[in-house]
Design a protein around this motif. Structure first.
Motif, PDB file in Angstrom:
ATOM      1  N   ARG A 114    -120.173-101.119  32.854  1.00 45.79           N
ATOM      2  CA  ARG A 114    -120.392-102.550  31.756  1.00 45.79           C
ATOM      3  C   ARG A 114    -119.270-103.352  32.031  1.00 45.79           C
ATOM      4  N   ALA A 115    -118.051-103.967  33.116  1.00 41.68           N
ATOM      5  CA  ALA A 115    -117.045-104.491  32.420  1.00 41.68           C
ATOM      6  C   ALA A 115    -116.929-105.900  32.973  1.00 41.68           C
ATOM      7  N   ASP A 116    -116.397-106.342  33.012  1.00 41.14           N
ATOM      8  CA  ASP A 116    -116.281-108.204  33.789  1.00 41.14           C
ATOM      9  C   ASP A 116    -114.878-107.726  34.926  1.00 41.14           C
ATOM     10  N   GLU A 117    -114.056-107.015  34.807  1.00 39.11           N
ATOM     11  CA  GLU A 117    -113.124-106.089  36.027  1.00 39.11           C
ATOM     12  C   GLU A 117    -112.813-105.498  36.039  1.00 39.11           C
ATOM     13  N   ILE A 118    -112.449-105.020  37.100  1.00 42.14           N
ATOM     14  CA  ILE A 118    -112.328-103.725  37.807  1.00 42.14           C
ATOM     15  C   ILE A 118    -111.275-103.319  38.052  1.00 42.14           C
ATOM     16  N   ARG A 119    -110.022-103.149  38.189  1.00 36.62           N
ATOM     17  CA  ARG A 119    -108.479-103.736  38.514  1.00 36.62           C
ATOM     18  C   ARG A 119    -108.273-101.204  38.785  1.00 36.62           C
ATOM     19  N   VAL A 120    -107.108-101.172  40.444  1.00 41.68           N
ATOM     20  CA  VAL A 120    -106.896 -99.963  40.885  1.00 41.68           C
ATOM     21  C   VAL A 120    -105.716 -98.932  38.970  1.00 41.68           C
ATOM     22  N   PHE A 121    -106.483 -97.844  39.057  1.00 37.38           N
ATOM     23  CA  PHE A 121    -105.406 -97.148  38.163  1.00 37.38           C
ATOM     24  C   PHE A 121    -104.360 -96.440  38.987  1.00 37.38           C
ATOM     25  N   GLN A 122    -105.056 -96.001  39.254  1.00 34.43           N
ATOM     26  CA  GLN A 122    -104.520 -94.651  40.199  1.00 34.43           C
ATOM     27  C   GLN A 122    -105.307 -93.973  41.929  1.00 34.43           C
ATOM     28  N   ARG A 251    -111.272 -83.149  52.950  1.00 36.57           N
ATOM     29  CA  ARG A 251    -110.775 -84.383  52.788  1.00 36.57           C
ATOM     30  C   ARG A 251    -110.826 -85.769  51.457  1.00 36.57           C
ATOM     31  N   ALA A 252    -110.620 -86.069  51.101  1.00 38.96           N
ATOM     32  CA  ALA A 252    -110.821 -87.233  50.092  1.00 38.96           C
ATOM     33  C   ALA A 252    -109.944 -87.715  49.720  1.00 38.96           C
ATOM     34  N   ILE A 253    -110.500 -88.808  48.279  1.00 39.31           N
ATOM     35  CA  ILE A 253    -109.829 -89.559  47.651  1.00 39.31           C
ATOM     36  C   ILE A 253    -110.223 -90.001  46.386  1.00 39.31           C
ATOM     37  N   SER A 254    -109.758 -88.798  45.514  1.00 42.20           N
ATOM     38  CA  SER A 254    -110.183 -90.125  44.033  1.00 42.20           C
ATOM     39  C   SER A 254    -109.427 -91.022  43.785  1.00 42.20           C
ATOM     40  N   LEU A 255    -110.084 -92.108  43.713  1.00 41.87           N
ATOM     41  CA  LEU A 255    -109.783 -93.678  43.512  1.00 41.87           C
ATOM     42  C   LEU A 255    -110.029 -93.385  41.436  1.00 41.87           C
ATOM     43  N   HIS A 256    -109.427 -93.870  40.552  1.00 40.81           N
ATOM     44  CA  HIS A 256    -108.937 -94.070  39.553  1.00 40.81           C
ATOM     45  C   HIS A 256    -109.646 -95.199  38.897  1.00 40.81           C
ATOM     46  N   LEU A 257    -110.394 -95.586  38.618  1.00 44.26           N
ATOM     47  CA  LEU A 257    -110.681 -97.159  38.318  1.00 44.26           C
ATOM     48  C   LEU A 257    -110.635 -97.398  36.728  1.00 44.26           C
ATOM     49  N   GLN A 258    -109.902 -98.779  36.265  1.00 40.66           N
ATOM     50  CA  GLN A 258    -109.748 -98.859  34.807  1.00 40.66           C
ATOM     51  C   GLN A 258    -110.815-100.467  34.669  1.00 40.66           C
ATOM     52  N   CYS A 299    -101.908-102.167  40.412  1.00 37.72           N
ATOM     53  CA  CYS A 299    -102.782-101.986  39.693  1.00 37.72           C
ATOM     54  C   CYS A 299    -103.925-102.984  40.134  1.00 37.72           C
ATOM     55  N   PRO A 300    -103.939-103.506  41.478  1.00 29.90           N
ATOM     56  CA  PRO A 300    -104.871-104.463  41.633  1.00 29.90           C
ATOM     57  C   PRO A 300    -105.882-104.605  41.280  1.00 29.90           C
ATOM     58  N   VAL A 301    -105.886-105.918  41.108  1.00 29.81           N
ATOM     59  CA  VAL A 301    -107.993-106.570  41.116  1.00 29.81           C
ATOM     60  C   VAL A 301    -108.581-106.182  42.252  1.00 29.81           C
ATOM     61  N   ILE A 302    -109.929-105.661  41.752  1.00 30.56           N
ATOM     62  CA  ILE A 302    -111.135-105.120  42.818  1.00 30.56           C
ATOM     63  C   ILE A 302    -112.209-106.249  42.517  1.00 30.56           C
ATOM     64  N   TRP A 303    -111.952-106.507  41.341  1.00 29.92           N
ATOM     65  CA  TRP A 303    -113.516-107.272  41.201  1.00 29.92           C
ATOM     66  C   TRP A 303    -113.209-107.875  40.064  1.00 29.92           C
ATOM     67  N   ARG A 304    -114.549-109.194  39.960  1.00 29.55           N
ATOM     68  CA  ARG A 304    -114.066-109.831  38.485  1.00 29.55           C
ATOM     69  C   ARG A 304    -116.317-110.695  38.799  1.00 29.55           C
TER      70      ARG A 304
END
Length: 311
Positions: A114-122, A251-258, A299-304
């Motif tokens: 329920r966020a207006d913006e999502i950035r990569v955290f790690q 094999r996988a990637i854990s994409l942490h998001l802020q 920490c690039p923005v991927i959604w606004r």
């Protein structure tokens, strides 16, 4: 401009919008602390991600971190056939970073948080070898917010992206249902240490004590994830994983998001120091001198919000 910055607002196609969580699924995530998506990555994208990860393990990098953070997870061949963890793959490898920044992933996360913006955290690339007795293959129960104590947000979440069908035999990620809503009992601040640096039995005991404190049943839900699908979990959801007995690597990637409101905060510890994260020695500083968790280099923005519904 850095290679990780977005030059235009992301847009979703009609087909991608149909893949977003429904209102009922957003409510399910709020209640249970996890969500299993529809197919968010195409077969071609997963093939490209797998090939790029092979090249990464062979030594290919587009850039390196300017300094080595104190708690960096960074498997190298000399470490042998253990479970591999490599942080900052979205920064070090352009192809991996481009695929992980797919706007649809951010749009799904924004709905759930329920966020207006999502950035990569790690981002952490993980390779669990097909060795059932390998101790490193067992990931004990933990929740991520403990390690993100220097982050102000309680809405952070993780997208777990396997490169193949992922099931119990492969040691898939497993959630403790609804545990993000538990009131945590008092614990010493060693909980800010990563699970790899803590006693596994102590973590198991901490899970049991927290469940008992909340009069809650420990319901462990293995995520059976088809190729191209993604599991999401809240930053306070207890999770872990078992051994890989499938005969092939997991094999996988854990994409942490802020969410866009997340920022560095001071979190004092009992020894007089304060909680820190690897970003703190890498990211730029805010005008008042704090580590900037919105630094687009890491920490690039991927959604606004302005991009929602494709508008």
């Amino acid at each position: 401009m850095t290679t990780t910055e977005i030059t235009t607002e992301p847009r979703l196609t009609d087909g991608e919008r149909a893949l977003l969580p429904t209102d009922e699924e957003v409510a399910f995530y709020a209640e249970h602390g996890w969500y299993l998506s529809r197919k968010l990555f195409t077969d071609d994208e997963i093939d490209e991600l797998t090939a790029a990860s092979d090249r990464y393990y062979a030594g290919e990098r587009d850039r390196l971190l300017p300094t080595r953070p104190p708690k960096l997870a960074y498997w190298e061949p000399a470490k042998g056939d253990v479970q591999r963890h490599n942080d900052y793959v979205h920064h070090e490898h352009d192809v991996i970073g481009r695929i992980l920044r797919k706007p649809l992933i951010g749009a799904v996360a924004a709905r759930l948080a329920r966020a207006d913006e999502i950035r990569v955290f790690q981002s952490t690339m993980i390779y669990k070898p097909p060795i059932s007795g390998e101790p490193s293959n067992i990931v004990p129960w933990h929740f991520d917010k403990h390690y993100w104590s220097s982050s102000s947000s309680e809405r952070m979440l993780t997208a777990f992206v396997p490169f193949h069908d992922c099931d119990v035999q492969m040691g898939t990620i497993t959630m403790v249902d609804g545990s993000h809503r538990w009131q945590e009992i008092g614990a010493d601040d060693t909980v800010v240490r990563h699970f790899a640096d803590r006693d596994r039995d102590q973590l198991e005991e901490m899970l049991a004590e927290n469940a008992a404190h909340n009069h809650a049943e420990i319901r462990k839900i293995p995520m059976v994830i088809p190729r191209g699908h993604v599991s999401f979990h809240h930053c306070r959801t207890y999770h872990g994983s078992g051994p890989n007995v499938s005969g092939r690597p997991r094999r996988a990637i854990s994409l942490h998001l802020q969410d866009g409101d997340n920022a560095w905060r001071e979190f004092p510890l009992s020894d007089g120091s304060r909680a820190a994260y690897n970003h703190d020695v890498l990211v730029r500083r805010t005008p008042d001198g704090r580590p900037d968790y919105a630094d687009p280099e890491y920490c690039p923005v991927i959604w606004r919000a302005s991009a929602r519904q494709g508008g």
